[in-house]
Each structure stands twice: as C-alpha cells, then as structure tokens.
Enzyme design. Structure first.
Site, short mmCIF file in Angstrom:
data_model
loop_
_atom_site.label_atom_id
_atom_site.label_comp_id
_atom_site.label_asym_id
_atom_site.label_seq_id
_atom_site.Cartn_x
_atom_site.Cartn_y
_atom_site.Cartn_z
N THR A 97 0.90 -1.20 -0.09
CA THR A 97 -0.11 -0.03 -0.15
C THR A 97 0.89 1.14 0.20
OG1 THR A 97 -1.93 -1.18 1.18
CG2 THR A 97 -1.76 1.46 1.37
N LYS A 172 -7.39 1.83 -3.38
CA LYS A 172 -7.19 1.22 -1.85
C LYS A 172 -7.19 2.45 -1.02
CE LYS A 172 -5.59 -1.10 1.63
NZ LYS A 172 -4.29 -1.78 1.68
N LYS A 240 -0.18 5.65 8.32
CA LYS A 240 0.75 5.88 6.94
C LYS A 240 -0.23 5.85 5.75
CE LYS A 240 1.96 2.43 4.94
NZ LYS A 240 1.72 1.70 3.61
#
Length: 290
Positions: A97, A172, A240
């Site tokens: 990711t 995502k 993050k």
C-alpha cells in the site's frame, strides 16, 4: 505453473508467498531479515535470494509487499534491486500500500527496461492473507494483468483491474476512507451503548442483523467491548495509509473532512501508546481500556 519471486515476508507477504508455493508455483523469496526467509523456505520449500536482485533472477513474476514508498524503491531500484535481476518481458506486481506517485514512477522505470508493472494493493488484513481470501485492486495494462491474474488468484478472493497504473493505489485509498469512517462510527456506537447502560453485546448482535452491519462490527465488536485491541491492522500502518490518501486528496481537490478528523483521532491513540493497537482502538480515546 510459474517461476515467481516474492519480496517482503511480513505479516501479509509470508502467508501470501506460502499460498503460491502450495498452488505449485516455483517460489524464491527475499526478506530484509534473512532468518525470516530461511524460516519460510524450511516451512514451504522453494529457495531464497540474498538480495532482491538475486531473488528476481529468472522469475516470470516478481511480487513485492513491503512497508512504504521508500521501502519499495529500496527493494526494486538500484544495482541490487529486483528490476536489476528481471529479464525483459517479466512482470513486477507491487502489493504494497503505497502512493499512486511511486506506482507511476516505478512503472516508467519498468517500461524503460522492457518490464511489466502492476500496482496491486490488497485488503483483507492478516486473516485474509492467511486464508488466501484477499481483495486485490490493480492498476496497469490489461495485457500485463492478464498474465499475472492466474498467479494472483493463489491468494485472492477478488481481484480486478481498476484502470491505468496508479488506479490500484487510488482504489485502496477509497477503501481506507471507508474503513476510517466505519470504525469511528462503531467506536462511538460501542461507547454510547456502554454509557447508556445497555448490554453492549446484545446491542451489537441485534443491530448487526440490520442496516448498521459491517465487517468491522462483525469482527471487532466483542474485542472492543472487552477493551482489547491486538487483533489486526496497526494504528501506525493506518496513519501511514491516511497520510498517503490525504496528500492525494490535496492534489486532486477531494474534500475529506471526516477522514482528516479520524486521522487526528488516531494520532491521539498513538500518543496514548497505542501505535501497535489495531484500528478499532479509536474506542480507547473515548473510554480508558481495562
């Protein structure tokens, strides 16, 4: 069956690579901590490489699952990176990711070398990786995806090409926006039910059969009610991801006030020492844990 390299044997990559081996693919792995790679080989067979380049040599497909943009550049680029070991025509599938920016950067570098590239972040958490039922959102060329899809299916319940390079990472981001809102709503609902003197377990079981139902409710309400937050995706990782998507929103003009607020709430959880708690720990800032 394919010759595959898998780079990054963390909580996600380790079982994902295991599924490749169990499906009969020839797998060579690399991990920054070599002992983890040796452990994987002892458990699943295959082989390991001392560097990403060595692991990638001779592979038709190279899967990568590491921590962030810089980690990704570190294992893909440079003299000992995966690209240096890949033959023209092979494909790198990035399950990290990361940002859409780094996906486009690596895709351009791959093209210069005659390589294919797909950004393919995953959703489903550690349990999804262990059980081989991840959801995978992919960006890249259709013909490149067609080559990789049969191998990706080794650990996927759902895999779909979403558009050009970067589209997987953008999808995502949409996923994480939804999760942030749902978990905050669930945390407030659990907190309210407790403050109101209700039987929280009974409340969740009842409303979980109606329109309020969600994966988060089904899988996290019991541990949240118990004040336990050691069962999944860590707060540090979520922050993050939220940092990446909020930066993308600043670029594309999307207004994400709720997501930005939840990101601040996760910052409060970190200040409480909850860096490695799972994302349901948003409840902890509303009421102390047991």
């Amino acid at each position: 069956m394919a010759k595959v390299a898998f780079i990054g044997l963390g909580v996600m990559g380790y079982p994902m690579a295991g599924h490749l081996a169990s499906k009969g693919h020839e797998v060579r792995v690399y991990n920054r901590t070599a002992a983890k790679a040796e452990q994987w080989v002892a458990e699943h067979g295959g082989s390991s490489g001392a560097t990403p380049r060595e692991a990638a040599e001779g592979a038709e497909l190279v899967m990568v699952c590491v921590g962030n943009d810089d980690d990704l550049r570190g294992v893909v680029l440079g003299d000992e990176g995966a690209f240096a070991g890949m033959a023209a025509g092979s494909v790198l599938v990035d399950h990290t990711t990361a940002s859409a920016t780094v996906a486009r950067e690596l895709a351009a570098a791959a093209k210069e070398r005659g390589l294919g590239f797909l950004d393919a972040p995953v959703s489903g958490g550690q349990a999804g990786a262990v059980n081989g039922v991840l959801t995978i959102m992919v960006g890249g060329a259709a013909e490149t995806y067609a080559r990789a899809e049969p191998v990706i299916q080794s650990y996927a319940r759902m895999s779909r090409l979403m558009g050009e390079v970067g589209s997987g990472q953008l999808t995502k981001m949409v996923n994480q926006i939804c999760i942030a809102g749902v978990v905050q709503g669930l945390a407030e609902a659990v907190h309210f039910s407790q403050q109101a003197g209700l039987d929280g377990l009974a409340v969740m079981e009842v409303i979980g059969k109606g329109a309020a139902q969600s994966w988060q409710m089904d899988n996290r309400h019991k541990t949240m009610l118990s004040g336990e937050f050691d069962f999944g995706f860590a707060v540090d990782w979520m922050r993050k991801d939220l940092s990446i998507l909020l930066e993308e929103a600043r670029r594309n003009g999307a207004q994400l006030p709720m997501t930005a607020l939840v990101d601040q709430f996760y910052g409060e959880v970190q200040a409480m020492g909850g860096n490695r708690w799972d994302t349901s720990s948003l409840l902890a800032r509303l009421k102390p844990t047991k």
